[in-house]
Every structure is written in structure tokens, then in C-alpha cells.
Scaffold this motif. Structure first.
Motif, PDB file in Angstrom:
ATOM      1  N   PRO A 116       0.826  -1.216   0.000  1.00 61.75           N
ATOM      2  CA  PRO A 116       0.000   0.000   0.000  1.00 61.75           C
ATOM      3  C   PRO A 116       0.854   1.257   0.000  1.00 61.75           C
ATOM      4  O   PRO A 116       1.901   1.327   0.650  1.00 61.75           O
ATOM      5  CB  PRO A 116      -0.802  -0.128   1.307  1.00 61.75           C
ATOM      6  N   GLY A 117       0.404   2.263  -0.738  1.00 56.45           N
ATOM      7  CA  GLY A 117       1.095   3.543  -0.789  1.00 56.45           C
ATOM      8  C   GLY A 117       2.065   3.686  -1.941  1.00 56.45           C
ATOM      9  O   GLY A 117       2.512   4.797  -2.237  1.00 56.45           O
ATOM     10  N   LYS A 118       2.413   2.617  -2.617  1.00 52.52           N
ATOM     11  CA  LYS A 118       3.299   2.715  -3.773  1.00 52.52           C
ATOM     12  C   LYS A 118       2.465   3.029  -5.011  1.00 52.52           C
ATOM     13  O   LYS A 118       1.245   2.983  -4.980  1.00 52.52           O
ATOM     14  CB  LYS A 118       4.087   1.423  -3.948  1.00 52.52           C
ATOM     15  N   TRP A 119       3.140   3.350  -6.103  1.00 52.33           N
ATOM     16  CA  TRP A 119       2.407   3.690  -7.311  1.00 52.33           C
ATOM     17  C   TRP A 119       3.105   3.131  -8.538  1.00 52.33           C
ATOM     18  O   TRP A 119       4.276   2.785  -8.517  1.00 52.33           O
ATOM     19  CB  TRP A 119       2.230   5.205  -7.449  1.00 52.33           C
ATOM     20  N   LEU A 120       2.316   3.037  -9.618  1.00 61.43           N
ATOM     21  CA  LEU A 120       2.809   2.566 -10.908  1.00 61.43           C
ATOM     22  C   LEU A 120       2.577   3.658 -11.944  1.00 61.43           C
ATOM     23  O   LEU A 120       1.452   4.128 -12.120  1.00 61.43           O
ATOM     24  CB  LEU A 120       2.075   1.291 -11.341  1.00 61.43           C
ATOM     25  N   GLU A 121       3.646   4.062 -12.617  1.00 63.41           N
ATOM     26  CA  GLU A 121       3.508   5.018 -13.700  1.00 63.41           C
ATOM     27  C   GLU A 121       2.939   4.301 -14.927  1.00 63.41           C
ATOM     28  O   GLU A 121       2.821   3.076 -14.965  1.00 63.41           O
ATOM     29  CB  GLU A 121       4.862   5.645 -14.028  1.00 63.41           C
ATOM     30  N   VAL A 122       2.595   5.070 -15.933  1.00 58.40           N
ATOM     31  CA  VAL A 122       2.046   4.499 -17.159  1.00 58.40           C
ATOM     32  C   VAL A 122       3.080   3.578 -17.809  1.00 58.40           C
ATOM     33  O   VAL A 122       4.226   3.968 -18.040  1.00 58.40           O
ATOM     34  CB  VAL A 122       1.644   5.617 -18.137  1.00 58.40           C
ATOM     35  N   GLY A 123       2.685   2.337 -18.063  1.00 53.31           N
ATOM     36  CA  GLY A 123       3.573   1.362 -18.680  1.00 53.31           C
ATOM     37  C   GLY A 123       4.498   0.652 -17.714  1.00 53.31           C
ATOM     38  O   GLY A 123       5.217  -0.271 -18.118  1.00 53.31           O
ATOM     39  N   GLN A 124       4.507   1.040 -16.445  1.00 50.98           N
ATOM     40  CA  GLN A 124       5.406   0.414 -15.473  1.00 50.98           C
ATOM     41  C   GLN A 124       4.890  -0.956 -15.074  1.00 50.98           C
ATOM     42  O   GLN A 124       3.696  -1.171 -14.908  1.00 50.98           O
ATOM     43  CB  GLN A 124       5.544   1.300 -14.229  1.00 50.98           C
TER      44      GLN A 124
END
Length: 482
Positions: A332-340
């Protein structure tokens, strides 16, 4: 005796100000006899000059006793105008600057910049108010003040309209509601005195005001409605079992597990909660079960965690699933950029003599669109054990169970919503073997009503994806050489 130029004191204007000319040239203006004597003193007249001497002073539209200026009223209006326009400038700057400096989308940044520029116009209008209710040395001062008031009325009406959608208390209500009332009063006052009369081309001025208003409205509509809903949102998730290997010493079979997730959409996403759970399934088998036995087994499994509600096996009964491994996939709290893409490999163990017929994995990920809001990831990524008595959300595990709680402040990426709503918080709950849950509400560490949670999840573009895979234990044993 020296000759002095003839001084003419013109008739009072609508505010009581009398223009003073010498030889047809304006040398000043006066609200009172005291100010007139100061002007004459600068021209070289003695302090005790006889103001009734017609050979020196010509009075038009009244005599030396005609001074209709109401100083207290004029000064009160001046104070109200400058204070109101200054407060409106500060509000527009507070609303617009966060979006202008840090919004993720171009349209939202444009909206923020428009609010900041509008605040600068209101600041200029506050300065022009000093001239408009003073000597009026600038012909356009009244029109600039009118423009500042119109901007304040438009922005405060927008904030009030958005606040009325949910009528939640926010400290900003104590600012934009009084400003809305003030802007109505100021507009009526300026219209009555036709403050635009000094503008050389009033039609062009009006056209500029209308064009600015339309540009602002279109930008707001695009950034808050069309752009967030038009951008695609896709998320892929995959789970696979690898080739099992028997332990050389211990009576276990090691099974590799590969988990992959990828943001294939057009918007970055925050991970609110995620979980993978590996379960071994045991069952009783019957060669010729009756339909009633099949339905009975299906009824008992409906609603249990890890059991699909729409599945029933003809020869299988008395299903029992045991959790072999469970954990977070990404966190929780992490993120994914577009295409990651994120890839995780785990190894779990199956006892060689276990009475499982299949092993399955269930992967669930809850996410939120990053263009809708900004999550305090430092706060949200910290896990709080529910059984810790020092935590704010402590609850005895005998009553509430044992789980980890993640909680953090959430700000909408459109600051107009932040100033017209209560603060929003994201909470996620995780426990081994159970489906992860997450919600957004205005109550810290507590979930709101179902209607509120559903509305907030939709507002911030929250969603969930799930993937699963299953393999027979016989296949695992065969691949391990047993």
C-alpha cells in the motif's frame, strides 16, 4: 500690487469633489475648505487669503460653503472595497496555487494559473479602489474595480455551488460565503454609479470580460469533468506456478510462484491495498453423487472466503481450503507510472504427504487513479497493528481480529474540491488469508456509510483487479520427481 491668476473652483461632482483650475489648467481638487487652502498655499497664496474675494476666486455650482462630501461614507466604502478585494485575491491564490504548481494534468494546471492570474487582477483592483474613491487620476480605475468584483462574484459563486453539493463544514466556508455576499453588494454599488464610464471603449472591455469568463468556465469543465473520465484506465495482473522441486532434507516440495502486474492504461495509479493468497484444497470424492449432494455442497461453500460463488464440481464434496502462504504483492502507498510493470517471485512449501488435490493462488489489487488525488504516501505506507494498545485504532484482537491498518490523508487534485469538502482519508486493512479491503471517507481510521464510501471511491477513480491460477498437486509432485 502683483497680479495673480484667477482661481476657479468647479461645481461638486457626484461624490462632492470640487476641481480647482487656474487659467483653464487643473491644479488639484478639494473635498473641503481646508484642502482648498492647501492647494492655494502651494500656488503662493497667503494662508489667510479671503476666499470670498471674487477678484481672486470664482465659485461655480455653489459658494465656499458648498461641500457635499460625506467623508465617513466614502472612507467606509473605500475600506470595504480594498479589504474585500484583498481577501478575494488571497482566496484565489490559495485555491489556484497548488494546482498551478503541482497538478498532474495540463488542464488542471491551466485552471490553477487562471485562478492565480485572477487573484493578481483583484490585487490591482484593490489598488485602483484607492484612486476610484479618491482623486480619480486614472480613468479606468472604476472599470478595473468592477472587473475585480465580477471575478470575485464568479469564483465565490462556483465555490458556494460546489459546497452546496454536500454541505460539509470547511474553514474556507467562513471566507467565500462572506465574500459572495460582499461581491453582490459591491456589484450593485458599482453598477449604480456606472463605474465603467471612464473606459474609452466600454464594448471591448465588456467583450474581454466575457471571453475571460468563458475561457475559465471551459477550462474548469474540462479539468474536472471531461479529462478525468476520458483518460483510459487499464490494469493487467497475472499469476503463474513454476516447476516444483523436492527438498533434499525436509519432507516438503518447494513451488515457485510468479506474480506480475502492469499499468497498461494512460494514467498513473496508487496502490491502495494488495494481497496474494495460496491455498491448498482438500475434498472428498464420490463416483456417483446425487444432484442434491452437489447442491448441498454448493450451498455450504457460497459466501466463504476463497470459494467462487458460481462454481460446483460434480464428483467433489466437503471442500476444505487451507492457507499455505499470504502476503502483499507490491505494498500500500506505492504507485505505478504508465507502462510500469512490477514482478514478484515467491516460493512456498507443500508437505509431501499433504492431502491436497489442488493448489490455487488468488491475487487482488486495489488502486486509485493518480490524476484524481494526491496521497500522503509517507503516512499511508506505514502499517499499524490493530492489536497494538499504543495505536489510535487499537481494538482487542479477540473482538476485532488481527490485521494491519494503513491510513493516510488524501487530497483531490482539483483544489476547488479540497476547499469545499472535509478532509478525506484512505484506509486499508490487510490480514493473511483474507480479502484485502480499502475505503475512502471523511472519518479518520473509521469507515463512513456505504453510500459515502462508494461515492468517494468513484470520485477518486478507485478500482480493483483480480487474477487467480490453479494447479494440481499431482502435477507438482510429478514435476518435482516424486
Amino acid at each position: 500690487m502683483s497680479l495673480r491668476p484667477w482661481v476657479v473652483v468647479e461645481s461638486p461632482d457626484s461624490r462632492g469633489l470640487r476641481r480647482v483650475t487656474v487659467g483653464g489648467e487643473t491644479v488639484g481638487s478639494a473635498w473641503s475648505l481646508g484642502e482648498l487652502r492647501k492647494i492655494l498655499g502651494r500656488l503662493g497664496f497667503p494662508a489667510d487669503v479671503d476666499l470670498e474675494d471674487r477678484s481672486l476666486i470664482c465659485w461655480r455650482g455653489g459658494d465656499s460653503g458648498t461641500w457635499p462630501d460625506r467623508a465617513w461614507r466614502r472612507r467606509a466604502i473605500l475600506v470595504l472595497m480594498t479589504v474585500g478585494l484583498s481577501a478575494a485575491m488571497g482566496l484565489n491564490a490559495v485555491v489556484g496555487w497548488p494546482d498551478a504548481a503541482g497538478a498532474l494534468t495540463f488542464a488542471q494546471r491551466v485552471t490553477g494559473v487562471l485562478f492565480v492570474l485572477s487573484g493578481l487582477v483583484q490585487g490591482a483592483a484593490a489598488l485602483m479602489a484607492l484612486d476610484h474613491w479618491g482623486r480619480r487620476q486614472f480613468k479606468v480605475s472604476g472599470a478595473v474595480v468592477l472587473l475585480g468584483v465580477l471575478i470575485s462574484l464568479a469564483t465565490d459563486s462556483l465555490l458556494l455551488f460546489m459546497w452546496l453539493e454536500e454541505t460539509e463544514y470547511t474553514p474556507y466556508l467562513l471566507v467565500f460565503l462572506p465574500l459572495w455576499c460582499w461581491s453582490l453588494w459591491a456589484l450593485v454599488l458599482l453598477v449604480r454609479e456606472k463605474s465603467w464610464a471612464g473606459v474609452p471603449q466600454p464594448k471591448r472591455f465588456a467583450a474581454g470580460v466575457v471571453a475571460t469568463a468563458l475561457l475559465t468556465a471551459v477550462s474548469l469543465a474540462y479539468s474536472t469533468m471531461y479529462q478525468p473520465s476520458a483518460a483510459p484506465m487499464h490494469f493487467t495482473l497475472r499469476a503463474e506456478f513454476g516447476t516444483a522441486r523436492a527438498d533434499r532434507v525436509l519432507p516438503f516440495v518447494h513451488v515457485p510462484l510468479s506474480l506480475r502486474m502492469k499499468n497498461t492504461g494512460g494514467i498513473p495509479v496508487y496502490i491502495l491495498n494488495d494481497s496474494y493468497t495460496v491455498r491448498g484444497r482438500g475434498a472428498k470424492y464420490s463416483n456417483f453423487p446425487s444432484d442434491e449432494e452437489l447442491l448441498s455442497e454448493w450451498r455450504e461453500s457460497v459466501g466463504k472466503p476463497g470459494y467462487p460463488a458460481g462454481e460446483a464440481d460434480l464428483h467433489v464434496s466437503d471442500l476444505k481450503k487451507t492457507t499455505l502462504s499470504s502476503g502483499h504483492l507490491y505494498g500500500p502507498g506505492k504507485w505505478l507510472e504508465v507502462g510500469q510493470e512490477y514482478y514478484l517471485e515467491r516460493v512456498f512449501e507443500v508437505p509431501k504427504g499433504a492431502r491436497y488435490d489442488t493448489v490455487s493462488v488468488d491475487v487482488q489489487v486495489s488502486y486509485m487513479r493518480k490524476d484524481r488525488g494526491k496521497l500522503d504516501v509517507d503516512e499511508f505506507s506505514t502499517a499499524h497493528p490493530s492489536w497494538d494498545e499504543d495505536e489510535e485504532h487499537y481494538c482487542a484482537w479477540q473482538v476485532c481480529g488481527q490485521h494491519l491498518v494503513y491510513q493516510g490523508r488524501l487530497r483531490h487534485n482539483n483544489n476547488l474540491i479540497n476547499v469545499t469538502r472535509k478532509p478525506r482519508f484512505v484506509a486499508a486493512i490487510w490480514s493473511p488469508g483474507l480479502s484485502p479491503s480499502s475505503f475512502i471517507s471523511s472519518r479518520k481510521f473509521k469507515g463512513g456509510s456505504y453510500k459515502e464510501v462508494r461515492r468517494e471511491l468513484d470520485r477518486y477513480g478507485a478500482g480493483r483487479v483480480r487474477a487467480d491460477a490453479e494447479v494440481s498437486v499431482a502435477e507438482l509432485m510429478r514435476s518435482s520427481g516424486l
